[in-house]
Design an enzyme around this catalytic site. Structure first.
Site, mmCIF file in Angstrom:
data_model
loop_
_atom_site.group_PDB
_atom_site.id
_atom_site.type_symbol
_atom_site.label_atom_id
_atom_site.label_comp_id
_atom_site.label_asym_id
_atom_site.label_seq_id
_atom_site.Cartn_x
_atom_site.Cartn_y
_atom_site.Cartn_z
ATOM 1 N N GLY A 152 4.605 0.727 12.367
ATOM 2 C CA GLY A 152 4.863 1.067 10.980
ATOM 3 C C GLY A 152 3.658 0.726 10.131
ATOM 4 O O GLY A 152 2.758 -0.001 10.550
ATOM 5 N N CYS A 153 3.626 1.255 8.919
ATOM 6 C CA CYS A 153 2.472 1.030 8.054
ATOM 7 C C CYS A 153 2.329 -0.441 7.665
ATOM 8 O O CYS A 153 1.234 -1.010 7.729
ATOM 9 C CB CYS A 153 2.549 1.919 6.817
ATOM 10 S SG CYS A 153 4.121 1.855 5.930
ATOM 11 N N TYR A 154 3.427 -1.072 7.257
ATOM 12 C CA TYR A 154 3.346 -2.493 6.905
ATOM 13 C C TYR A 154 2.939 -3.357 8.101
ATOM 14 O O TYR A 154 2.037 -4.206 7.974
ATOM 15 C CB TYR A 154 4.683 -2.984 6.348
ATOM 16 C CG TYR A 154 4.984 -2.563 4.931
ATOM 17 C CD1 TYR A 154 4.082 -2.783 3.894
ATOM 18 C CD2 TYR A 154 6.195 -1.949 4.611
ATOM 19 C CE1 TYR A 154 4.373 -2.408 2.589
ATOM 20 C CE2 TYR A 154 6.493 -1.570 3.310
ATOM 21 C CZ TYR A 154 5.583 -1.796 2.304
ATOM 22 O OH TYR A 154 5.872 -1.430 1.008
ATOM 23 N N GLU A 245 -1.815 0.803 0.726
ATOM 24 C CA GLU A 245 -0.952 -0.321 1.071
ATOM 25 C C GLU A 245 -1.794 -1.592 1.086
ATOM 26 O O GLU A 245 -2.895 -1.612 1.654
ATOM 27 C CB GLU A 245 -0.339 -0.081 2.454
ATOM 28 C CG GLU A 245 0.816 -0.994 2.749
ATOM 29 C CD GLU A 245 1.686 -0.394 3.839
ATOM 30 O OE1 GLU A 245 2.548 0.432 3.514
ATOM 31 O OE2 GLU A 245 1.476 -0.732 5.003
#
Length: 349
Positions: A152-154, A245
């Site tokens: 995932g991005c996080y 992010e």
């Protein structure tokens, strides 16, 4: 692989943001031929009708998965929603490699998957062989895999910053606090009230407090290198911007470690990694410094509280946090240079 061999790719979920960025990047890859674009809700439409910015590309119309002749496909990039990808992937011929950008193969424990994603996994026979696709930490396994589960991005931003520090024993496995912020594209392209312009603009709001689905993924990987269970305090926030992010991780130092030791450990860990940059002391990572690129910038700062440090990491959530990392993994799976089609510099301002 011969240099003139084209690898025929299908993109599942081609009408989503990650699918669009994957197409944008793959279209300039010298070894990829985009042979099928799959988007059930937009089947029959040309790609330019769904994404006008891609009008210059000579690619097939969008179709359903049932319309694809899979005998002519070598690899599938999957950008389907979580909980639906595994059902589609298990239908694919075994000869088709899969780069999955959903969460369906990220968690190694199927019970944990069912708990956090609200249903049983429909392809447990494939789950065991899937490789976690954090490129910089699983290169050898990714190169041999048939199914790669992109993080995932996080987790990508957090784990790139913290895994080398945990592995080297420079930080404690306890009392890790992660303050994360993402652009609105991270919520996907589906219509939702909280991401309407009037709702998300001109404000900042936390969400998924204490219950975000990326938490078990972060804990899984940190726990693997710590060789013990790790629990983190993680809170994401929605920022009124499209891309980007930034994760600020507050950590407790182990033994006599100092911020300088953390910076050196990160620099050593990524000395041969083309897309991870440990910024100079005093430089603060920012989303606008990586926008549109596959880079991750990491900075380390001494906390004013004794025995603690602050680690800041920034990525573009759609590139390094999704489609770019997927293409980076694809390159490894096919023995290509890791940077192929990912050399573009950040877009600024």
């Amino acid at each position: 692989m011969a240099s003139n061999t084209l690898i025929r790719a299908a993109v599942l979920g081609a009408s989503g943001y990650t699918g669009a960025d994957l197409i944008r990047l793959a279209a300039r890859h010298p070894s990829i031929k985009i042979a099928a674009l799959i988007a059930k809700g937009h089947a029959g439409q040309p790609l330019a009708q769904v994404f006008p910015h891609l009008v210059s590309l000579d690619v097939p119309k969008l179709v359903t998965a049932d319309e694809v002749d899979w005998s002519g496909i070598d690899v599938a990039f999957c950008g389907l929603p979580h909980g639906t990808a595994h059902a589609e992937i298990k239908k694919l011929p075994e000869r088709v490699k899969v780069v999955d950008m959903s969460a369906d193969f990220r968690l190694r424990d199927l019970g944990t998957y069912a708990e956090w994603y609200g249903g049983e996994h429909s392809a447990p026979e494939l789950h065991e062989s899937a490789v976690y696709g954090l490129t910089e930490h699983y290169r050898d396994a990714i190169a041999k895999a048939r199914i790669v589960a992109c993080p995932g991005c996080y987790p990508t931003a957090v784990l790139l910053a913290l895994l080398p520090l945990m592995k080297s024993g420079l930080i404690s496995s306890e009392d890790i606090i992660i303050d994360a912020k993402s652009g609105v594209s991270g919520a996907g392209r589906t219509l939702k009230q909280n991401i309407l312009f009037s709702e998300a603009g001109e404000g900042l709001s936390p969400y998924g407090i204490g219950s975000h689905r990326h938490v078990p993924e972060i804990e899984q990987e940190l726990g693997a290198v710590a060789e013990m269970p790790v629990r983190v305090n993680f809170t994401p926030h929605l920022v009124p911007m499209t891309r980007g992010e930034l994760c600020t991780s507050y950590v407790r130092l182990a033994g006599k470690a100092a911020a300088a030791d953390l910076r050196k450990a990160l620099a050593d860990a990524y000395a041969t990694s083309p897309f991870v940059r440990v910024v100079e002391e005093g430089v603060i990572p920012a989303t606008q410094h990586v926008r549109g690129s596959n880079y991750c910038h990491i900075g380390v700062f001494a906390d004013r509280l004794p025995g603690r440090a602050i680690v800041v990491s920034a990525i573009d959530n759609l590139v390094k946090g999704s489609a770019g990392q997927a293409l980076q993994n694809f390159n490894l799976m096919y023995g290509l240079d890791e940077t192929t089609a990912l050399e573009q510099l950040p877009l600024f301002p």
